[in-house]
Design an enzyme around this catalytic site. Structure first.
Site, short mmCIF file in Angstrom:
data_model
loop_
_atom_site.label_atom_id
_atom_site.label_comp_id
_atom_site.label_asym_id
_atom_site.label_seq_id
_atom_site.Cartn_x
_atom_site.Cartn_y
_atom_site.Cartn_z
N VAL A 92 0.81 -1.22 0.00
CA VAL A 92 0.00 0.00 0.00
C VAL A 92 0.84 1.27 0.00
CG1 VAL A 92 -1.99 -1.08 1.11
CG2 VAL A 92 -0.20 -0.02 2.53
N TYR A 93 2.14 1.17 0.13
CA TYR A 93 2.98 2.38 0.10
C TYR A 93 2.94 2.98 -1.30
CZ TYR A 93 5.10 1.03 4.61
OH TYR A 93 5.32 0.69 5.92
N SER A 94 2.35 4.15 -1.39
CA SER A 94 2.17 4.83 -2.68
C SER A 94 1.51 3.92 -3.71
CB SER A 94 3.51 5.37 -3.21
OG SER A 94 3.95 6.45 -2.43
N GLY A 95 0.56 3.11 -3.25
CA GLY A 95 -0.19 2.25 -4.15
C GLY A 95 0.66 1.26 -4.92
N GLY A 96 1.75 0.81 -4.31
CA GLY A 96 2.64 -0.15 -4.95
C GLY A 96 3.86 0.48 -5.60
#
Length: 342
Positions: A61-65
Site C-alpha cells: 500500500v505504500y504509494s499504491g505499490g
C-alpha cells in the site's frame, strides 16, 4: 553495523533497517512522507550498504505499490546483497477480495509484490494488520504454501494486539504451520504502550520486534520544541491525525531530556532516541526512513555506541506514563511480573 537474530529464528538482520515509505510519493498521504525516485533511492541504498544496512522494508500500500516498484528498480543487479521485507493485508484494490489475510488475497498480493520488486522471493513477509474475518488457520496455511513454494522465507505480522499474536502462534504450533518470527510494531520514547503486553509476549514466545516510526511519527527530530511552531518541512502538517497521538506537554518533557543527553554525548536527538530503543528487550531491528542523504547519515549514527545506564534511566523516567488496566495492577506484583529482560 550490528546484527541480531530475528526472534527465535536463525535469520540475522541489521539493527537498523531502511523503510521505503518515502519512495514514490503517490497521493497526498505518502507525498507528505517524501517522493524519492529511482535515482535517489539507488543513492540512499548505496549509503545503506556501505554502512552494512542491507534490510529494506516496504508494503503493497505504500504509494499504491509504487514504493515497491522503486525499490525493485533501485536494487536491480544486487538482489543478492539485500534483504527485502514487505507487507500485505490492507485494502489494495476495489474488489471484495482485495483486502484481508484470506488465502485468495495473500497469494494474489505476494505475486503482485514479487512482480513489482522484480524478484523471485521475499525474505520477510508480514501481515500489515489483523484480519478478524479470516480464520487464523486459513492465513497460516496460505503462508505455509508460500514458504514451501520458495516465494517467502520468513513470516511476521504487524500491528497485532497481544491476543491476536498469541492466538496465531498457538494455531501455528497446533497445526505445525509457520510461526511469526517478527512483529512490526510502533515503539518510541513517546509511545511506550508496546511494553505493557506485547513486549512480555515477545520475550516469552521469542518474537523479534521490528520497530516502525521510532521517532514518534517525526516528533523526535529535535525540531519540535516548546513554544515554537511546527517546522515548515514536516509530514506532521498533513499526517498528524493519521499517526500515533502524543500530548504536547508530554512530548516537550521527553524532548527536554533528550536535549540534555544529546549535549552530554555529542550525539543528535534522533540518534539518542534510536539508541535508547536499541537497548530495549526484544528489539531486533529499527526501521529508519530518510528523505535525503543527510537524514540517513544522521540515523546511521545511532549505532556503534551506547547510552549509559544512568542516561537510559533518565529517559525512562521522562517518558514514563501510567499504563491502562490491567497493566498498572500487574506492576504492583513485580515480584512475579517483572519488567521484561532481553
Amino acid at each position: 553495523m550490528d546484527y541480531r537474530y530475528l526472534g527465535g529464528s536463525g535469520f540475522r538482520v541489521p539493527v537498523l533497517s531502511f523503510g521505503t515509505g518515502t519512495f514514490g510519493g503517490k497521493g497526498e498521504f505518502f507525498g507528505a512522507w517524501g517522493a524519492t525516485d529511482v535515482n535517489e533511492a539507488s543513492r540512499l541504498i548505496d549509503i545503506c550498504l556501505d554502512a552494512g544496512l542491507n534490510f529494506f522494508d516496504s508494503a503493497d500500500v505504500y504509494s499504491g505499490g509504487v514504493a515497491e516498484q522503486v525499490l525493485g528498480e533501485a536494487i536491480k543487479g544486487r538482489r543478492d546483497k539485500v534483504l527485502i521485507s514487505t507487507k500485505a493485508t490492507f485494502r489494495s484494490g476495489d474488489g471484495p477480495n482485495d483486502v484481508g489475510s484470506s488465502r485468495f488475497h495473500l497469494i494474489k498480493a505476494v505475486e503482485a509484490s514479487l512482480k513489482r520488486l522484480q524478484t523471485d522471493h521475499i525474505d520477510l513477509f508480514q501481515l500489515h494488520g489483523f484480519d478478524a474475518m479470516t480464520p487464523v488457520e486459513e492465513t497460516l496455511s496460505a503462508l505455509d504454501d508460500l514458504v514451501r513454494a520458495g516465494k517467502i522465507r520468513y513470516v511476521g505480522c504487524s500491528n497485532f494486539s497481544g491476543w491476536h499474536l498469541m492466538k496465531s502462534l498457538a494455531a501455528a504450533d497446533r497445526h505445525n504451520l509457520p510461526r511469526y518470527v517478527a512483529h512490526q510494531a510502533y515503539y518510541s520514547l513517546v509511545g511506550r504502550d508496546y511494553e505493557w503486553e506485547l513486549m512480555p509476549l515477545a520475550v516469552d514466545q521469542k518474537v523479534g520486534t521490528v520497530v516502525w516510526s521510532p521517532l514518534g511519527w517525526g516528533r523526535l527530530t529535535g525540531k519540535i520544541r516548546r513554544g515554537q511552531p511546527l517546522p515548515e518541512v514536516t509530514r506532521l502538517h498533513k499526517t498528524a491525525d493519521s499517526g500515533p497521538q502524543v500530548d504536547n506537554e508530554y512530548l516537550y518533557t521527553v524532548v527536554d531530556a533528550l536535549d540534555e543527553i544529546s549535549k552530554e554525548t555529542g550525539k543528535t536527538i534522533p540518534q539518542v532516541a534510536l539508541n535508547w530503543l536499541l537497548q530495549r528487550p526484544t528489539v531486533s531491528s529499527i526501521i529508519v526512513g530518510a528523505r535525503d542523504e543527510g537524514q540517513l547519515r544522521d540515523n546511521l549514527g545511532a549505532v556503534g555506541w551506547n547510552l549509559t545506564t544512568e542516561q537510559v534511566a533518565r529517559l525512562d523516567a521522562a517518558s514514563a506514563q501510567t499504563p491502562t488496566y490491567p497493566y498498572w495492577h500487574q506492576r504492583g506484583f513485580s515480584e512475579r511480573n517483572p519488567f521484561p529482560a532481553g
